[in-house]
Design an enzyme around this catalytic site. Structure first.
Site, PDB file in Angstrom:
ATOM      1  N   TYR A 147       0.819  -1.205   0.000  1.00  0.00           N
ATOM      2  CA  TYR A 147       0.000   0.000   0.000  1.00  0.00           C
ATOM      3  C   TYR A 147       0.860   1.266   0.000  1.00  0.00           C
ATOM      4  O   TYR A 147       0.469   2.281  -0.547  1.00  0.00           O
ATOM      5  CB  TYR A 147      -0.901   0.026   1.242  1.00  0.00           C
ATOM      6  N   LYS A 197       3.305 -15.809   3.923  1.00  0.00           N
ATOM      7  CA  LYS A 197       3.509 -16.518   2.655  1.00  0.00           C
ATOM      8  C   LYS A 197       5.020 -16.729   2.494  1.00  0.00           C
ATOM      9  O   LYS A 197       5.632 -16.304   1.503  1.00  0.00           O
ATOM     10  CB  LYS A 197       2.915 -15.668   1.511  1.00  0.00           C
ATOM     11  N   ASP A 229      -2.892 -18.426   1.872  1.00  0.00           N
ATOM     12  CA  ASP A 229      -3.878 -19.094   1.003  1.00  0.00           C
ATOM     13  C   ASP A 229      -4.605 -20.197   1.779  1.00  0.00           C
ATOM     14  O   ASP A 229      -5.825 -20.350   1.694  1.00  0.00           O
ATOM     15  CB  ASP A 229      -3.227 -19.618  -0.291  1.00  0.00           C
ATOM     16  N   ASP A 253      -6.201  -6.992   4.261  1.00  0.00           N
ATOM     17  CA  ASP A 253      -7.298  -6.401   3.481  1.00  0.00           C
ATOM     18  C   ASP A 253      -8.179  -7.517   2.929  1.00  0.00           C
ATOM     19  O   ASP A 253      -9.402  -7.471   3.037  1.00  0.00           O
ATOM     20  CB  ASP A 253      -6.725  -5.558   2.337  1.00  0.00           C
ATOM     21  N   ASP A 257     -12.095  -9.027   4.457  1.00  0.00           N
ATOM     22  CA  ASP A 257     -13.335  -9.070   3.668  1.00  0.00           C
ATOM     23  C   ASP A 257     -13.897 -10.488   3.641  1.00  0.00           C
ATOM     24  O   ASP A 257     -15.118 -10.682   3.640  1.00  0.00           O
ATOM     25  CB  ASP A 257     -13.086  -8.604   2.220  1.00  0.00           C
TER      26      ASP A 257
HETATM   27  C1  IPM Z   1     -10.264  -1.339   3.714  1.00  0.00           C
HETATM   28  C2  IPM Z   1     -10.527  -0.760   2.354  1.00  0.00           C
HETATM   29  C3  IPM Z   1      -9.355   0.131   1.999  1.00  0.00           C
HETATM   30  C4  IPM Z   1      -8.111  -0.717   1.991  1.00  0.00           C
HETATM   31  C5  IPM Z   1      -9.495   0.892   0.674  1.00  0.00           C
HETATM   32  C6  IPM Z   1     -10.802   1.621   0.568  1.00  0.00           C
HETATM   33  C7  IPM Z   1      -8.328   1.828   0.459  1.00  0.00           C
HETATM   34  O1  IPM Z   1     -10.724  -1.755   1.407  1.00  0.00           O
HETATM   35  O2  IPM Z   1     -10.167  -0.549   4.680  1.00  0.00           O
HETATM   36  O3  IPM Z   1     -10.158  -2.556   3.822  1.00  0.00           O
HETATM   37  O4  IPM Z   1      -7.810  -1.366   0.974  1.00  0.00           O
HETATM   38  O5  IPM Z   1      -7.419  -0.736   3.002  1.00  0.00           O
HETATM   39 MN    MN Z   2     -10.671  -3.745   2.214  1.00  0.00          MN
END
Ligand code: IPM
Ligand code: MN
Length: 369
Positions: A147, A197, A229, A253, A257
């Site tokens: 990032y 990894k 993974d 990240d 999710d």
């Molecule tokens: C998160 C989001 C952010 C990230 C984006 C919006 C920059 O997806 O906070 O997980 O990738 O960190």
């Molecule tokens: Mn995210």
């Protein structure tokens, strides 16, 4: 009267203002029923800020954020098409979120993946797999790695366009987030899952070397290593094996999710982003432009981010618990927002506002107990 806690409110884009409107009600309810005082200072941030002020993270907002005790941030970002109307560098992810994280060095991102037993039916996983619910604390490093590494584009020696972005960490960046992981593991069940990894990435070999050094100070914590993974599969097949997980930025990240996925909705994912001096709180999800303005977004992650702030920034443990209990009780009473409806036809689907009304009423009765 107790000290005033000053909080910057950054509503953000798309569903941001809708779910923020519910979250800020928590502060009103708390100050009505407790001797607590909050000063909320709203500031522009994200695409809305870009269109109004020319910057996604305007100077005025930086000054406000510098001065407050904590920051509550809604999701930012627009649809792919609308984003294209903003120069790449000012698009709110690059122009606002990453600079916010860098400014306050918020390296430790707490992303709880939790589902109580009574909410287990929201998960797409089978009940044999869910058991008594899910209770995982995912800790994501938030200010290093891909990032924030150097980025380069150009033409290579073969005349081909190329891109390069680097994954940078130094030992201090790795150590400090691992210390947070070990501290949390020690305070919980004494087990830390280290996600990496190292079979491919030198950065993971490095990460694991630092982990061994830090582990020496936390001998009572058991470390379990897992490749990222494999961890993705394990989160689906046996989430109960995890308690505290720690990992670098990009892995975190993606896996966080997936955490939203196993809960049944990203709308169930609040988070805390902690730096040495300041913390900000935000839902883990995006701004969902496709459902903006319809009063159907789930405000749980935004309200949950307030609950995390109350506990982690202000030490208001009881008030934080009241907020969590209140939200649980609304779900237990059979109400949900649209994102969680399809997996359980017996739920009573309510709007963002009505969900907020029910949570505020439940907080009030929690506080009167
Ligand atoms: C998160 C989001 C952010 C990230 C984006 C919006 C920059 O997806 O906070 O997980 O990738 O960190
Ligand atoms: Mn995210």
């Amino acid at each position: 009267m107790s000290n005033t806690q000053r909080i910057a409110i950054l509503p953000g884009d798309a569903i941001g203002p809708e779910i923020m409107a519910q979250a800020v009600r928590v502060f009103e309810v708390l100050s009505e029923h407790r001797d607590l005082c909050f000063e909320l200072i709203e500031a522009p941030f994200g695409a809305a800020a870009y269109f109004e002020h020319g910057h996604a993270f305007p100077e005025e907002t930086k000054t406000i954020c510098d001065s407050v005790d904590a920051i509550l941030k809604g999701p930012v970002g627009l649809s792919h098409e609308d984003s294209a109307k903003i120069p790449v560098e000012e698009q709110p992810e690059r122009g606002a979120i990453l600079p916010l994280r860098a400014r306050y060095d918020t390296f430790a991102n707490f992303r709880p993946i939790t589902l109580s037993r009574d909410m287990a039916h929201f998960s797409p996983l089978k009940s044999e797999i869910i058991g008594d619910g899910i209770d995982i604390l995912l800790i994501r490093e938030l200010v290093g790695g891909l990032y924030f590494g150097e980025k380069q584009r150009g033409i290579n020696n073969d005349g081909k366009r190329f891109v390069r972005e680097s994954l940078d960490y130094d030992e201090e960046l790795v150590r400090r987030v691992l210390v947070v992981g070990f501290e949390q593991a020690r305070a919980r069940k004494g087990v830390l899952h280290n996600i990496h990894k190292s079979n491919v990435l030198m950065s993971s070999v490095f990460w694991n070397e630092i982990l061994d050094e830090v582990h020496a100070d936390y001998a009572e914590v058991e470390v379990k290593h897992m490749l990222v993974d494999a961890a993705a599969t394990a989160l689906c097949l046996n989430p109960g094996q995890f308690d505290v997980m720690v990992m670098e930025n990009m892995f975190g990240d993606i896996l966080s999710d997936q955490g939203g996925g196993i809960l049944g909705s990203l709308g169930l994912m609040p988070s805390a982003c902690l730096g040495p001096d300041k913390a900000y709180y935000e839902p883990s999800h995006g701004s969902a432009p496709d459902i903006a303005g319809q009063n159907i977004a789930n405000p749980y992650s935004m309200i949950g981010s307030v609950a995390m702030m109350l506990e982690m920034s202000f030490g208001m443990v009881d008030e934080s618990k009241a907020v969590w209990n209140a939200m649980k009780s609304v779900f237990e009473a059979g109400y949900t927002t649209a994102d969680l409806a399809s997996v359980n036809s017996e739920t009573d689907v309510v709007t963002t506002d009505v969900f907020g009304d029910k949570v505020m009423a439940a907080i009030t009765s929690e506080l009167k107990r």
